[in-house]
Each structure stands twice: as structure tokens, then as C-alpha cells.
Design an enzyme around this catalytic site. Structure first.
Site, PDB file in Angstrom:
ATOM      1  N   GLY A 210       3.210  -3.022   8.698  1.00 48.33           N
ATOM      2  CA  GLY A 210       3.382  -3.299  10.127  1.00 48.33           C
ATOM      3  C   GLY A 210       4.829  -3.666  10.421  1.00 48.33           C
TER       4      GLY A 210
ATOM      5  CD  GLU B 201      -4.630  -9.029   3.303  1.00 48.43           C
ATOM      6  OE1 GLU B 201      -4.948  -9.647   2.260  1.00 48.43           O
ATOM      7  OE2 GLU B 201      -3.451  -8.692   3.554  1.00 48.43           O
TER       8      GLU B 201
ATOM      9  CB  THR C 209      -0.874   0.009   1.270  1.00 44.77           C
ATOM     10  OG1 THR C 209      -1.572  -1.221   1.325  1.00 44.77           O
ATOM     11  CG2 THR C 209      -1.855   1.143   1.254  1.00 44.77           C
TER      12      THR C 209
END
Lengths: 668, 668
Positions: free
Chosen positions: B192, B435, B153
């Protein structure tokens, strides 16, 4: 506004150019008049030029302790501004108006630790104390020489006030009340500012005198030493710990160990205990209802404002954000061009307006009834209570749901706290619970509705907001595709549901249950009936107020407001096809017409969407959102905010040297 | 379990005594067999006796920096436990199973900064790298000698992968790829563990070679120095700032300034760039679909587990909490005795079970299809994709809504983070977005459904989960008040909505729109049709799996599971009366029967409610909830947790001396 100084996102520029109505004109309507808008802007300008509302580090990066200390500092800065700027302009009678709440939002992403000082401590003294008591306490409180809060809820007791366990037992030998916390569940819990800030507190406790309990009464209690701020002997006080929101208010717990206060500290306007311990009821306690209704009106208006904030953020961001291909090979469209996004957002714009108009209308109704009540006529009290209960329940619930819908419509970035949307949600969703939980309040409205239905059956004239029940008793609804037709159909739905509940309760009683049991087993249907009633009220008030308020508006403003009202009517008709099919004559063909109309309304509102949220006129200092600022510099702001997080002040975090590296070395 | 050692709340004791089914037996069914339950308990026991999961200070009281550093420490402790305890028992093939996720919940209220190392970095190497590449990278990663994450992303690009802007341009002169971030919106965002923890990263970028773009490919990129952990020259990396949840994972941003990596760092299993820059496509990229479907199945199962946690907390608390008077003068009843509370909570228990059974069924379906796909048969891929898309969308959405419903049903105390409910909500609601966003996924399913409808019209045989469309094409639905009857009615609703969309699209095309335009204007109806399809699948799978799984169960377990299934069928029938009235022959009388049945089901489930949530067997260490612990010491725990907050370590906060006192003195 600061917004005009910087380069605006080119897509937002285009949106503003294509907007076909006078934004300013709509702002005046929303604010309640041009003079109110100008006054509000002047105050906002004065407050924000001080710069005292600004944080260097995002509040959420700090520890809870740092956040609290920071909030105390800002409370005092804000308190000064209130005195110097706001009150000078609006006067004391407007203390607590929306303008105050708007500007407070710039100082506190969550809440001020002194909120309940101004919001509950001072009003309780004004409402429940004698003139003599007010003369003693009000100057101290208004001058911030003492800091107070309000402690009612206990660890084990919320909604059901009669269940409170804290006792205040009168001792005539010393002319004192002895406050006591008999159990763990009797600890006061939740009071805002109670944990660390307040040195005084309004305490709600069961009054005992001469061996008899007279139910809950209020007392002014000093809890901390004025000089040292240490808790006084016999007082156990502290913070209740982290919450989903409101983390800058030190919500507290409070326990008493046979703690003594002077007799004079009982709030004595409506009841007194004489020196010898004689209990005397005075005045009309029903008038204290006024405070409760006032708070509920405020919550409806707060819901409107917070939803307007969320809609502003999501709509502006959706004009800037581009995503996917609507057609193969074409450039990525603005997400605001997707009908699915319009479906999520335009109802939020419209609902914010509906709630604002309804809050203003409720306020007018309330003040009218209040003046009648002061003359001794309390006939309208049940209706006012039923109305404010369901409007509080439904507005806070709608607002929370739609704010979260706005947040989700912003995708991943809506999850960043810098979008401000998570804060707005956690703030508003709390109002769904406090000052009367959603379900409890709707059941209170339901009780009124069932009585009204029985009156309608027996031909008694009903108060305005339930007069439709008399009609529904006699005439079967026929679906009619007009505003009035839709509103009447929603009234028919509400009436049908209320009648269904009445039938259900009567059947159960015929089968041997008593009224309480029959009522209990019907509560799920009753909640639904009360919600349907509230929805019908909202549809009618929104439609009629919008018409009234735009009577003298320009054609384009009339049109755009009417589109929003039509959207609301159509949206809810499509949401409630089940109810409409059950209680009205709506056909499958009518539903298709509604679908077509809804599609057309989304398309009609689309070019004005950014203009509509601009009309809410919420400046960047209040909005505090990376995604929603007036200039649309979304990505720049996201990065700027990210760089402020203390984790980025070191290129390598100590955890690498402390944990990661030794761990790896131990294994090599 | 630790729970048995302390005094249990007397109301919970009574609940457990009156429970009429074998709780253990149901636990085995939920876990998928007795051996799985025993294995899980053994692992949980081993992990929790270490005590390394425990925090002294509630995590939410700390600064974000402290929370991150604390989480790194615990990640390593947890990593050791995974290696030593869990893998020893379950073996590598079960790596990533629900057991791992359950125990991780005890360590991290939010998330581990190393989650994507194990959850995305390692799986991508396994799935998209050649054997040679795996031999190089896997041992380093599994041994935690390098810490990786996954960066796809970008700040301006989410769902639409083809829109990514980061480039990887091959330079044959040095046999390197040059990674570059051409704009602000091209910055990688969200990864993350990317901000501070990872020193390696899978980067998704547009591959350019010999002047041509070949679309997005994946690359293994070192971003920080192995020894000093400093970002390497040409790398801009940092943390993105606070979020609604996931605050212990250092989600990061990443930018490249003409940063060079060796050619061999391209993941080369499905495509290669040769030394001279020639691009070659290899293997079947469709197989990488497998990872995506796997993640979606996991999210359905996660939704089930998190909803089970919320239901456990809310049901146990509702058995302990007493409030109001159902009858004047009677003692305050348990709130679980209110039908309105049962209405809010029992559907949550049932939905958690429905999702768990469906996740297991989807997993079986997936592995069956996967083995066929490996043999070259990809016929079932579209169905699997459509199914996993809508089940992910609806499960995460249902779970988030019901978790928030559980939280709100706990009143004010549900707002305390020590209830754990705010965490569970903010965690699960994020899965509604990542997702594959809810709306986007349902539209993907809708595309499959429209095709299936067209095939049904032309008589083509359909795959199992849409075979009902063939029937719906021919036979008009007749309402029948049985499980199969209700399920068929929901299939008729889905079919009716799909047919309505097809008609809508065709009409628009007849009026001159092209397919893309007609599709776009029908998207709101398409989302609703896909949701209706998914609901029909859920109803059928839940009903059939429950029957199959309890085939050999004792009568009482059979009965209680059947009650939950019936509740689900009845609840959704009442939620969707509008759809049923439009697309089936249901009558007002049938609806009244459903209402009566629903009332009876709530009453029938009530005595077993606590037993049912006990059967989820979520131990206190995982639950970490003041309201939901097995022993029901609700008020004691609330106070104990409050006392741990650092604000309570000093009786007077420094803000008094620093701000409040000087402010007052200045005015005296």
C-alpha cells in the site's frame, strides 16, 4: 480461438494432457447440441474479429462519466453487430438467447445503457400493447430511432407493486393522461438507461379515471426531446449515482409534474380507457405472468453462466499458482492439489452444471405450460410460479456465494479487478435482489407448498414437483446411500419442514392468532422450508437431466458427469446433516461413509478439473480475466494490465509536487 | 453531534421513545468506560469541525487517478489532525488505537495512501531495528520527511514467506547489499502506498552472504529520489491497477535490478551481517511474533467496528422503510417488523458486540502473555498464536458475511454506494485474505488443537482455552438448555470434531500414508474442527465478558445485553443442529424449544433495536451513509447524493451528440 496461438503455461499443458474425457463432447451437451456449439462459436468469432469490444484503458480506471460515454459508443457498435452478425444467423426468434448475453459480456464488463431498451421496453410493447400500438412503436424501437427503458420501482417502493405512488389520471376533456409524482418517495428510481440515454420510457402508474383508482397500469411516455435530447417540460430526470456494479448503465430517477400524454399511450392489450374515460378490462392479464417467468428462467441460466466463468478463472489459476510445502523440502505444489481448494472449487463446477441443466429443464416446462395456458388451461400456473420463484432465489443466491468463494480461493489476486471476479460477483449478487428478492420469492413458494401439503393431507393428487409430499404424508423416510435414496431424503427433509410449519401455524392459531399473524411469526421457518424444497428439486432435476443428456455419451463423459452429480448429492448431504438427522434415519456411520465418498470424489475429479472448466468453452474475449485466460499466462497478464493504468503513465504523480513536497518544505 | 439539529424521521423518533434502556450507559460499556467515550467524542468533534474530511463530489464518480490525488491531499490534512488533535489528547502510546481508525473513516471511504507508512513502516523500524537505526530513521518517518511502506508479498508468493524470491546478496568489497528481482514472479506486489507515494520501503528478501542463504530478512530501501521523487536507477516501481476496494491506496509493484543499499540498511535488531560478511543471529526473533498478533487483534476489533457500522445502517433504514402488507388493507409496516428482517439483522448487532468484547479480551490476554514473554517465558506463545489465528479468521469471515447480509437486507438501495455498505463489505472481505488467509490460519489453529488433544489423552494439563478437551476426553456431553449448557455443548462439538480428525489421521497412517499425506487428506475436517473450537471460544468469552462488564449496570442494560448474548447462543445452536445432534444428547424437542426461544428473543429485542445500534455511537461523519444517518432522512439523502454525481451537471450528456444522434441520422 485466439488462445491456441500463444505459449501455454506448462502446468496447464500437463492438466490438459492428463484429462481423460472428450472435452468437446461435454461442451456439446452443455450447449444443447453440436450445432448450437458451432453456431455459437461462429458468432463469437465474427463478433470478436471486429475488435470493437476492446478497451485500451481498464474501464475501472475512468471516471463514471467517461465510463458511461464509452459504454454508449460500444452499445451502438454492439447493436450493429447484433443486427449484422447475430440475427443473420440465429433469427429474430432467438433474440435474447444466451449467445447474445455471452457476446455482450465481451463488450461490457458491467452492462450496456441500452440493455433495458432491448430487455424490457421492446418486450413490454410486444406483450402489453395492441397490434396497432405495436405497429407504431416497434419499428421505431427496433431501429433505434427511439431509445426506451422501463420505470416501475420508486424511491420508496420496490417489491410491493400495489404501493406505487405515481398517478396517471385520465382527463377526458383533452383525452390525455396526466402523470404525476406526488411525493419524493414516488420518484421512479433504478431504471437502467433512464438517467441520460432513454428518450422514451414505459411507466408503471396507478390509473385513475372518473374518480376511481384501477390499480397499476403501463404507459409509453416520451421524456426527452427527439432532436435536442433535453428533458421535456414537466419531466425531472437524472442519474441516481454510483453503485456496487452496473456503473455503465445510467440508472435513473424520473419525476412528473402534471405531465400529459395522449390516451393512446396507455398499453391497451389487457385493459383500455375509452375516450369518455370508461375503464374496460380485456384479455387475460395472467398471461403477462409469462414475461416474469421468462425473466426468472433467464436469471437461472445467467447464474449458471456466471458461475461457470468464475469456476473457469479459479480452477485455471489454481493449476498455475504454486504455494507452500505439502512436505518439508518438496517443491511448492499447485494449489489445486490441496483438498481444501478442491472443496471450494469443485462444487462450483458442479453447481454451474446443475443450474444450466435446471434452467434448460425449467424452460422446457415453461414452454409446455405456456402452450397449455394459451389454450385456456391455467391449472399449472401456481406450480410454475412457485417453481420459478424458488429456483430464481436459490440459483442467484448459490451463484453469488460460490462466485465469491471462487474469488476468495484466488487469494489476493482475486481482489484485483483484472481477475474479473469482483465484477462477476457484483453483477450476480444484484440479481439476488432484483426481479424478486430472495426472501420474498421463497415466501411465495412457501405459500404454494403449504397449500400443497394441505391437499396432500386430504388425498388430493399433486402436480409433479410436489408429488413427493403425498408419499411423505404416509411413509417415514429411510436413509439409503444411493442417488435416489439421497434425493428422497432431501424430499423427506422438505416435507418435514413444511409439516413443521403447518403445525406451527395451526398451534399459533389455536392460541388465538389469526392466520396472517401466525404466518408472519412462522416466516423464518417457511423460508427454510421453501429452500429445502428447492434443493430437493435441484437434486432431482440435476440427477435426472444429467442421466438423460449423457444417455448416448461416451463412457468417460458419462463417468465425469456422474462424478459431478455425485459430488453435488454428497456435498449437500454433508452440508445438511442437521436436517437429515432430524427428518431421516441417517446414522453417524452413514455420515462417515459420505465423508469418505466426498474425499474420493474430490480425488477422482482432480485430474479432470481443468478439462471440465475448458468444457464450458468460455473464450478469453468473454472471460476478460488475467487469472483465467486459456493460456495461463497469469503473472504476465497481471503485469501487462497494471501497466495500462493511467497512474503509471507518469513516473511521478502531480500529487507529489502539489501536496507532498510543499508539505515537507513547510516543515523544514 | 450534528444529528440533533435537523428534523428526524418520525418512525425513528418513535423507536427512540420506546427504547427501554439507557443508551449512553451501553455506549460506555462498549467503549470500555465513560472517560473513553468522552475522550473519543471530543476528538471526533475537533476533527470534524475542521470540515477537511468532506468531499464535494462522491469519490466513486472520479477517475482512479483523481481519487488517488484527492486521497494524498486528505492524508496530509489528516496527518496534521492526528498530530494536533488526537495525539495531544491520547498521547503517543495510544497511537493506532480504535479512535484513530474511527476518525480516519470519515476522511477515507477506502484508505489512506499513507496507511502503511504509519501502520507498517514505522512499527517495523521500532520493532526490528537497533537503537542506533531507530535514532536515524524514526524522526524522519514520524515527521513525514520520508514516506515509507512495507513490501513483502510478491507476484507469485503470498502466504508462504520462505518461498519469496527477491534476493539481498552481501558484497563485502563495498559493504553493500545487492537487491535483485530474478524473475517476474519475484516482483513485490500489493504494498500500500508503494506505487506512487512512498520514497522508502521495508523490503523482505532472502539474505545471502558468503555464498550461503540465511532466509528472509528485512531491509530499509530508498526507492525514489527525495527531491524529484523519480524512481532511482535500478528500481522499477508502479501501481498495480484497480481493485475491488482500497482504490485510494496506490498499491504497488517493485522490482530491483542489482540495486545496491548500504550494509547499515539491514534491520539489525535480531540478526546482523558484519562488515566482512559474517552472519550473526541476535535476540529472540519470536518476539517479533508480537507485531503479528497485534495486527490480528486489531483486525478482530476492526471487524467488530465495521459490522457495527453495517448493522447501524441496516437497522435504522429498516425502521424507516415501509413495505408490503402484513395484513390485507393495513398500512405498509416498517420492514423491521418482519421476523425475517429481524433474523437477518439482530444477529449482526449481537455479533458486533461479541467481536468487540472478544477483541478486548484477546488484547488483555495478549498483553499479559507479552509481559511474561519479555521475562523469557514463551510457554503461552503457541496458545496465543492459535487463538489469534482462529479469531482473526472467524471474525473477519463472520463480519464480511454479516455485512453483506445487512446490505442485502436493504434491498436495492443497499446496492447504492451512497449507502456505504458496498464499501464496508469490500474493505472487510479483504481482511479475510490478508495477514493470513482464512483457511491457512484455521489449519494453523488445527495443528495446535491436535497436539492439545494428544496431550489431553496422555493426561497433560492444558492451557485455559483448550482445557475443555481434558473434560471431553472423559465425560460424554449431556445437552442442557442453559447458557453454560450450550457453551459446554459447543465445546463438546469442537472436541468431537478434533477427536474425529485424530482418528482419521491415525487410520490413514495405519493404511500406509505418512503424517503429511494423512494430514493433507484430513484438512477439510481440520478446518471445520478449528472453526468449531473458535466458535466455542467466542460463545464462552462473549457470555463471560458480557456478564463481567454489566456487573454494575442498571437492570435494563443487563437485560438487553443478556438478550443479545442469548440470541447469539440460540442462533448458533440452530445453525449447528447437525453438529449438536452428532456430538451431544440434544433432542428434537430441545430444538423446538430453541426455535421458540429464538422467536421470543427476536420479539424482545425488536423495541430496542434502534437504541442498540445508537449505542454503538457511530456519528454521521464516520458512517457517511444515506440509509444510516441518525436522522433517518433516507430518501432526501439518496436524492441529494444523486444530484452530486457529475453526470447530472449537464442535462444532456455529450454522448448524445457524439454517438446517439449521428447513429440515428445515418440510418434515416
Amino acid at each position: 480461438m485466439s488462445a491456441s496461438k500463444v505459449q501455454t503455461n506448462v502446468d496447464l499443458d500437463k492438466e490438459r494432457i492428463k484429462c481423460n474425457f472428450n472435452i468437446q463432447e461435454l461442451t456439446y451437451i452443455i450447449d444443447g447440441g453440436k450445432h448450437k456449439t458451432l453456431q455459437r462459436r461462429q458468432i463469437e468469432n465474427n463478433v470478436f474479429t471486429s475488435g470493437k469490444h476492446e478497451d485500451q484503458v481498464p474501464d475501472e480506471c475512468l471516471s463514471l462519466k467517461e465510463r458511461y460515454e464509452n459504454a454508449v459508443r460500444k452499445s451502438l457498435d454492439y447493436g450493429d453487430l447484433v443486427r449484422n452478425e447475430l440475427l443473420a444467423i440465429t433469427g429474430l426468434e432467438n433474440f435474447g438467447t444466451p449467445i447474445l448475453r455471452r457476446t455482450a459480456d465481451a463488450f461490457f464488463k458491467e452492462i450496456s445503457p441500452l440493455l433495458l431498451h432491448l430487455g424490457m421496453f421492446v418486450p413490454t410493447i410486444m406483450g402489453q400493447c395492441t397490434a396497432e400500438q405495436q405497429a407504431k412503436w416497434l419499428p421505431l424501437a427496433l431501429n433505434l430511432e427511439i431509445y426506451g427503458t422501463y420505470a416501475q420501482t420508486e424511491l420508496g417502493h420496490g417489491t410491493f407493486i400495489r404501493g406505487l405512488e405515481t398517478t396517471a389520471t385520465y382527463d377526458s376533456s383533452t383525452e390525455e393522461f396526466v402523470l404525476h409524482t406526488p411525493t419524493l418517495t414516488a420518484y421512479k428510481w433504478w431504471g437502467g438507461g433512464l438517467g441520460k440515454t432513454a428518450n422514451h420510457c414505459i411507466v408503471v402508474a396507478q390509473l385513475y379515471t372518473k374518480g376511481k383508482c384501477y390499480g397499476v397500469h403501463t404507459f409509453i411516455v416520451q421524456i426527452r426531446d427527439a432532436e435536442t435530447h433535453e428533458p421535456l417540460p414537466g419531466i425531472k430526470v437524472g442519474e441516481i449515482g454510483p453503485k456496487m456494479g452496473f456503473n455503465t448503465a445510467d440508472n435513473g430517477y424520473l419525476g412528473f409534474d402534471h405531465y400529459r400524454i395522449p390516451r393512446e399511450n396507455m398499453c391497451m392489450k389487457n385493459a383500455q380507457v375509452l375516450k369518455d374515460g370508461t375503464y374496460m378490462k380485456l384479455g387475460n392479464a395472467k398471461l403477462t405472468y409469462g414475461t416474469m417467468v421468462f425473466v426468472r428462467v433467464t436469471l437461472v441460466s445467467d447464474s449458471a453462466f456466471n458461475l461457470a466463468k468464475a469456476a473457469t478463472i479459479a480452477v485455471r489459476y489454481s493449476a498455475v499458482r504454486r504455494q507452500s510445502e505439502a512436505k518439508p523440502g518438496a517443491p511448492e505444489p499447485q494449489v489445486l492439489d490441496y483438498p481444501t481448494q478442491q472443496h471450494k472449487l469443485f462444487i462450483c463446477i458442479s453447481s454451474a452444471l446443475a443450474m444450466q441443466f435446471t434452467a434448460n429443464w425449467l424452460w422446457k416446462t415453461f414452454t409446455k405450460y405456456l402452450s397449455e395456458m394459451k389454450k385456456g388451461n391455467v391449472d399449472n400456473l401456481p406450480e410454475l410460479h412457485a417453481l420459478s420463484s424458488c429456483l430464481k432465489a436459490v440459483s442467484t443466491s448459490d451463484a453469488a456465494a460460490y462466485i465469491e468463494q471462487c474469488r476468495l480461493a484466488c487469494g489476493g489476486h482475486g481482489y484485483m479487478t483484472s481477475s474479473r471476479l469482483p465484477h462477476i460477483y457484483s453483477f450476480v449478487v444484484a440479481t439476488r435482489t432484483y426481479e424478486g428478492d430472495y426472501t420474498v420469492l421463497l415466501l411465495q413458494t412457501a405459500r404454494f407448498l403449504i397449500k400443497a401439503w394441505e391437499q396432500a393431507e386430504s388425498g388430493v393428487n399433486l402436480t409433479p414437483t410436489v408429488s413427493y409430499l403425498s408419499r411423505a404424508c404416509k411413509v417415514k423416510n429411510t436413509w439409503e446411500n444411493s442417488s435416489e435414496g439421497i434425493i428422497r431424503s432431501f424430499e423427506a427433509v422438505a416435507a418435514g419442514k413444511i409439516a413443521h410449519c403447518v403445525k406451527n401455524i395451526r398451534e399459533k392459531m389455536q392460541n388465538g392468532l389469526d392466520l396472517d399473524e401466525a404466518w408472519l411469526l412462522t416466516t423464518n421457518l417457511l423460508v427454510s422450508a421453501a429452500e429445502a424444497h428447492c434443493r430437493a428439486v435441484l437434486l432431482r432435476v440435476y440427477h435426472e437431466e444429467a442421466k438423460r443428456l449423457t444417455e448416448e455419451s461416451s463412457l468417460n463423459v458419462k463417468e465425469v458427469v456422474d462424478q459431478l452429480v455425485q459430488l453435488y448429492l454428497t456435498y449437500w448431504s454433508l452440508e445438511r446433516t442437521g436436517d437429515l438427522l432430524r427428518y431421516t434415519s441417517i446414522s453417524e456411520n452413514n455420515i462417515h461413509q459420505l465423508e469418505k465418498k466426498y474425499e474420493e470424489l474430490l480425488a477422482a475429479i482432480r485430474p479432470n478439473a481443468v478439462g471440465l472448466v475448458d468444457a464450458f468453452d468460455i473464450c478469453d474475449e468473454i472471460l476478460q480475466s488475467t487469472l483465467g485466460a486459456y493460456d495461463g499466462r497469469v503473472y504476465e497478464r497481471l503485469m501487462e494490465e497494471a501497466l495500462k493504468t493511467p497512474l503509471n503513465s507518469e513516473s511521478v504523480n502531480p500529487a507529489f509536487h502539489k501536496y507532498l513536497k510543499p508539505y515537507r518544505q513547510a516543515k523544514l
